[in-house]
Scaffold this motif. Sequence first.
Motif, PDB file in Angstrom:
ATOM      1  N   VAL A  38      26.274  20.331  -4.691  1.00 13.32           N
ATOM      2  CA  VAL A  38      27.479  21.150  -4.536  1.00 13.32           C
ATOM      3  C   VAL A  38      27.224  22.269  -3.531  1.00 13.32           C
ATOM      4  O   VAL A  38      28.046  22.528  -2.639  1.00 13.32           O
ATOM      5  CB  VAL A  38      27.914  21.734  -5.892  1.00 13.32           C
ATOM      6  CG1 VAL A  38      29.061  22.723  -5.699  1.00 13.32           C
ATOM      7  CG2 VAL A  38      28.337  20.629  -6.838  1.00 13.32           C
ATOM      8  N   LEU A  39      26.078  22.921  -3.661  1.00 16.10           N
ATOM      9  CA  LEU A  39      25.755  24.023  -2.760  1.00 16.10           C
ATOM     10  C   LEU A  39      25.563  23.535  -1.328  1.00 16.10           C
ATOM     11  O   LEU A  39      26.038  24.166  -0.378  1.00 16.10           O
ATOM     12  CB  LEU A  39      24.485  24.740  -3.253  1.00 16.10           C
ATOM     13  CG  LEU A  39      24.630  25.546  -4.544  1.00 16.10           C
ATOM     14  CD1 LEU A  39      23.272  26.089  -4.981  1.00 16.10           C
ATOM     15  CD2 LEU A  39      25.620  26.689  -4.354  1.00 16.10           C
ATOM     16  N   ILE A  40      24.866  22.400  -1.158  1.00 15.00           N
ATOM     17  CA  ILE A  40      24.652  21.857   0.183  1.00 15.00           C
ATOM     18  C   ILE A  40      25.985  21.430   0.808  1.00 15.00           C
ATOM     19  O   ILE A  40      26.268  21.718   1.977  1.00 15.00           O
ATOM     20  CB  ILE A  40      23.669  20.678   0.148  1.00 15.00           C
ATOM     21  CG1 ILE A  40      22.254  21.187  -0.129  1.00 15.00           C
ATOM     22  CG2 ILE A  40      23.698  19.902   1.471  1.00 15.00           C
ATOM     23  CD1 ILE A  40      21.218  20.091  -0.277  1.00 15.00           C
ATOM     24  N   GLY A  41      26.812  20.740   0.012  1.00 13.86           N
ATOM     25  CA  GLY A  41      28.109  20.303   0.517  1.00 13.86           C
ATOM     26  C   GLY A  41      28.989  21.478   0.904  1.00 13.86           C
ATOM     27  O   GLY A  41      29.598  21.482   1.980  1.00 13.86           O
ATOM     28  N   PHE A  42      29.036  22.489   0.056  1.00 11.89           N
ATOM     29  CA  PHE A  42      29.844  23.664   0.356  1.00 11.89           C
ATOM     30  C   PHE A  42      29.311  24.378   1.593  1.00 11.89           C
ATOM     31  O   PHE A  42      30.081  24.805   2.464  1.00 11.89           O
ATOM     32  CB  PHE A  42      29.848  24.617  -0.838  1.00 11.89           C
ATOM     33  CG  PHE A  42      30.582  25.908  -0.587  1.00 11.89           C
ATOM     34  CD1 PHE A  42      31.968  25.934  -0.568  1.00 11.89           C
ATOM     35  CD2 PHE A  42      29.885  27.085  -0.358  1.00 11.89           C
ATOM     36  CE1 PHE A  42      32.657  27.132  -0.325  1.00 11.89           C
ATOM     37  CE2 PHE A  42      30.558  28.277  -0.107  1.00 11.89           C
ATOM     38  CZ  PHE A  42      31.948  28.305  -0.103  1.00 11.89           C
ATOM     39  N   ALA A  43      27.971  24.514   1.672  1.00 14.00           N
ATOM     40  CA  ALA A  43      27.366  25.195   2.813  1.00 14.00           C
ATOM     41  C   ALA A  43      27.613  24.426   4.108  1.00 14.00           C
ATOM     42  O   ALA A  43      27.882  25.021   5.157  1.00 14.00           O
ATOM     43  CB  ALA A  43      25.863  25.367   2.573  1.00 14.00           C
ATOM     44  N   ALA A  44      27.516  23.094   4.056  1.00 11.56           N
ATOM     45  CA  ALA A  44      27.761  22.280   5.244  1.00 11.56           C
ATOM     46  C   ALA A  44      29.205  22.400   5.697  1.00 11.56           C
ATOM     47  O   ALA A  44      29.495  22.528   6.893  1.00 11.56           O
ATOM     48  CB  ALA A  44      27.420  20.816   4.960  1.00 11.56           C
ATOM     49  N   ALA A 103      23.933  12.716   3.280  1.00 11.05           N
ATOM     50  CA  ALA A 103      25.247  12.073   3.306  1.00 11.05           C
ATOM     51  C   ALA A 103      26.343  13.065   2.923  1.00 11.05           C
ATOM     52  O   ALA A 103      27.394  13.131   3.573  1.00 11.05           O
ATOM     53  CB  ALA A 103      25.260  10.877   2.359  1.00 11.05           C
ATOM     54  N   VAL A 104      26.091  13.834   1.864  1.00  7.78           N
ATOM     55  CA  VAL A 104      27.062  14.839   1.447  1.00  7.78           C
ATOM     56  C   VAL A 104      27.253  15.876   2.550  1.00  7.78           C
ATOM     57  O   VAL A 104      28.377  16.280   2.868  1.00  7.78           O
ATOM     58  CB  VAL A 104      26.600  15.527   0.140  1.00  7.78           C
ATOM     59  CG1 VAL A 104      27.471  16.747  -0.170  1.00  7.78           C
ATOM     60  CG2 VAL A 104      26.649  14.542  -1.011  1.00  7.78           C
ATOM     61  N   GLY A 105      26.133  16.309   3.154  1.00  9.52           N
ATOM     62  CA  GLY A 105      26.207  17.292   4.228  1.00  9.52           C
ATOM     63  C   GLY A 105      26.995  16.782   5.419  1.00  9.52           C
ATOM     64  O   GLY A 105      27.795  17.516   6.015  1.00  9.52           O
ATOM     65  N   ALA A 106      26.784  15.511   5.786  1.00 10.99           N
ATOM     66  CA  ALA A 106      27.485  14.936   6.937  1.00 10.99           C
ATOM     67  C   ALA A 106      28.989  14.855   6.684  1.00 10.99           C
ATOM     68  O   ALA A 106      29.796  15.239   7.544  1.00 10.99           O
ATOM     69  CB  ALA A 106      26.932  13.543   7.245  1.00 10.99           C
ATOM     70  N   VAL A 107      29.374  14.358   5.509  1.00  7.87           N
ATOM     71  CA  VAL A 107      30.799  14.239   5.186  1.00  7.87           C
ATOM     72  C   VAL A 107      31.464  15.616   5.152  1.00  7.87           C
ATOM     73  O   VAL A 107      32.551  15.822   5.712  1.00  7.87           O
ATOM     74  CB  VAL A 107      30.995  13.518   3.839  1.00  7.87           C
ATOM     75  CG1 VAL A 107      32.456  13.578   3.405  1.00  7.87           C
ATOM     76  CG2 VAL A 107      30.536  12.070   3.937  1.00  7.87           C
ATOM     77  N   CYS A 108      30.800  16.564   4.507  1.00 12.35           N
ATOM     78  CA  CYS A 108      31.368  17.911   4.411  1.00 12.35           C
ATOM     79  C   CYS A 108      31.414  18.596   5.774  1.00 12.35           C
ATOM     80  O   CYS A 108      32.314  19.401   6.043  1.00 12.35           O
ATOM     81  CB  CYS A 108      30.557  18.756   3.423  1.00 12.35           C
ATOM     82  SG  CYS A 108      30.769  18.239   1.706  1.00 12.35           S
ATOM     83  N   ALA A 109      30.451  18.274   6.654  1.00  9.91           N
ATOM     84  CA  ALA A 109      30.475  18.833   8.002  1.00  9.91           C
ATOM     85  C   ALA A 109      31.686  18.329   8.776  1.00  9.91           C
ATOM     86  O   ALA A 109      32.344  19.084   9.503  1.00  9.91           O
ATOM     87  CB  ALA A 109      29.188  18.474   8.746  1.00  9.91           C
ATOM     88  N   PHE A 110      32.006  17.038   8.624  1.00 11.90           N
ATOM     89  CA  PHE A 110      33.202  16.491   9.262  1.00 11.90           C
ATOM     90  C   PHE A 110      34.458  17.201   8.751  1.00 11.90           C
ATOM     91  O   PHE A 110      35.339  17.580   9.523  1.00 11.90           O
ATOM     92  CB  PHE A 110      33.322  14.986   8.989  1.00 11.90           C
ATOM     93  CG  PHE A 110      32.267  14.153   9.667  1.00 11.90           C
ATOM     94  CD1 PHE A 110      31.790  14.474  10.928  1.00 11.90           C
ATOM     95  CD2 PHE A 110      31.744  13.040   9.033  1.00 11.90           C
ATOM     96  CE1 PHE A 110      30.817  13.703  11.542  1.00 11.90           C
ATOM     97  CE2 PHE A 110      30.767  12.264   9.637  1.00 11.90           C
ATOM     98  CZ  PHE A 110      30.299  12.599  10.905  1.00 11.90           C
ATOM     99  N   ILE A 111      34.534  17.360   7.427  1.00 11.48           N
ATOM    100  CA  ILE A 111      35.699  18.018   6.829  1.00 11.48           C
ATOM    101  C   ILE A 111      35.794  19.468   7.300  1.00 11.48           C
ATOM    102  O   ILE A 111      36.881  19.963   7.641  1.00 11.48           O
ATOM    103  CB  ILE A 111      35.630  17.958   5.292  1.00 11.48           C
ATOM    104  CG1 ILE A 111      35.682  16.505   4.811  1.00 11.48           C
ATOM    105  CG2 ILE A 111      36.760  18.768   4.663  1.00 11.48           C
ATOM    106  CD1 ILE A 111      35.422  16.344   3.327  1.00 11.48           C
ATOM    107  N   GLY A 112      34.638  20.148   7.330  1.00 19.20           N
ATOM    108  CA  GLY A 112      34.625  21.542   7.765  1.00 19.20           C
ATOM    109  C   GLY A 112      35.080  21.702   9.198  1.00 19.20           C
ATOM    110  O   GLY A 112      35.819  22.637   9.535  1.00 19.20           O
TER     111      GLY A 112
END
Length: 260
Positions: free
Chosen positions: A4-10, A215-224
Amino acid sequence: MELVLIGFAALLASGLTLLSGFGLGTALMPVFALFFPLPLAIAATAVVHFANNLFKLGLMAQQANWSVVVKFSVPAAFTAILGAGSLTFFDQLPPLWHYSIAGSSFEITTVKAVIGSLIILFALLEMSTRFQALAFPTRWLPIGGALSGFFGGLSGNQGALRSAFLLKAGLSKESFVATGVVSAVIVDAVRLAVYGSVIFVGQLSQAQTLALPVAVGAVCAFIGAFLGKRMLQKVTLRTVQLIVAGAMLGIGAGLTIGLL
């Protein structure tokens, strides 16, 4: 909780890069460094950065100036190998110093001191309006590529140098962005090859745990990136830039003195 923290941070880092001018790798790597050993954090960030730039490459490759790509990116590819190799070299050196605070033990390692110092340096450069206006003559493109590639391989910090050397290459806005993306993809591909053969293999058990966070970081980076673009079209917002830079300076200092 870690995911959760990595995804939010990304997501946050990716969105803020559009508003602050900082590159995704520059802002995201310190976040990974909070959860994983520093070489693995740099390698994980490189995967996210590479995936993000491959997406951009598919959209913009035709607008790149391939003459400039050759002059800039060929030297960058060679020095990226040196930079990535330097990362593994620094990681193998013994700790520089041990100390205790309030009963807790800390150690300053060479790799953390080097990378932490680079985070601080590039955060200060990104904050500097004088550096942002700096542009080198086109005859310096090979030297700029070599410097950008080396620091890209070592720590992932390559965007600021790349921009400074490409600004006077006579490129349109679209060609400037596309040429930078091609160069970033080349450096990322080279350094990932080195990371994969040394860092991931040498720390295989820990590297296997990175698949889901990356994977979570990449997806969240796209969304961000998508949300950041919709929120504000400006590429630089001083208040956001100072907040991001302040966070990077804190993390860089924490790594340098062994607190992180």
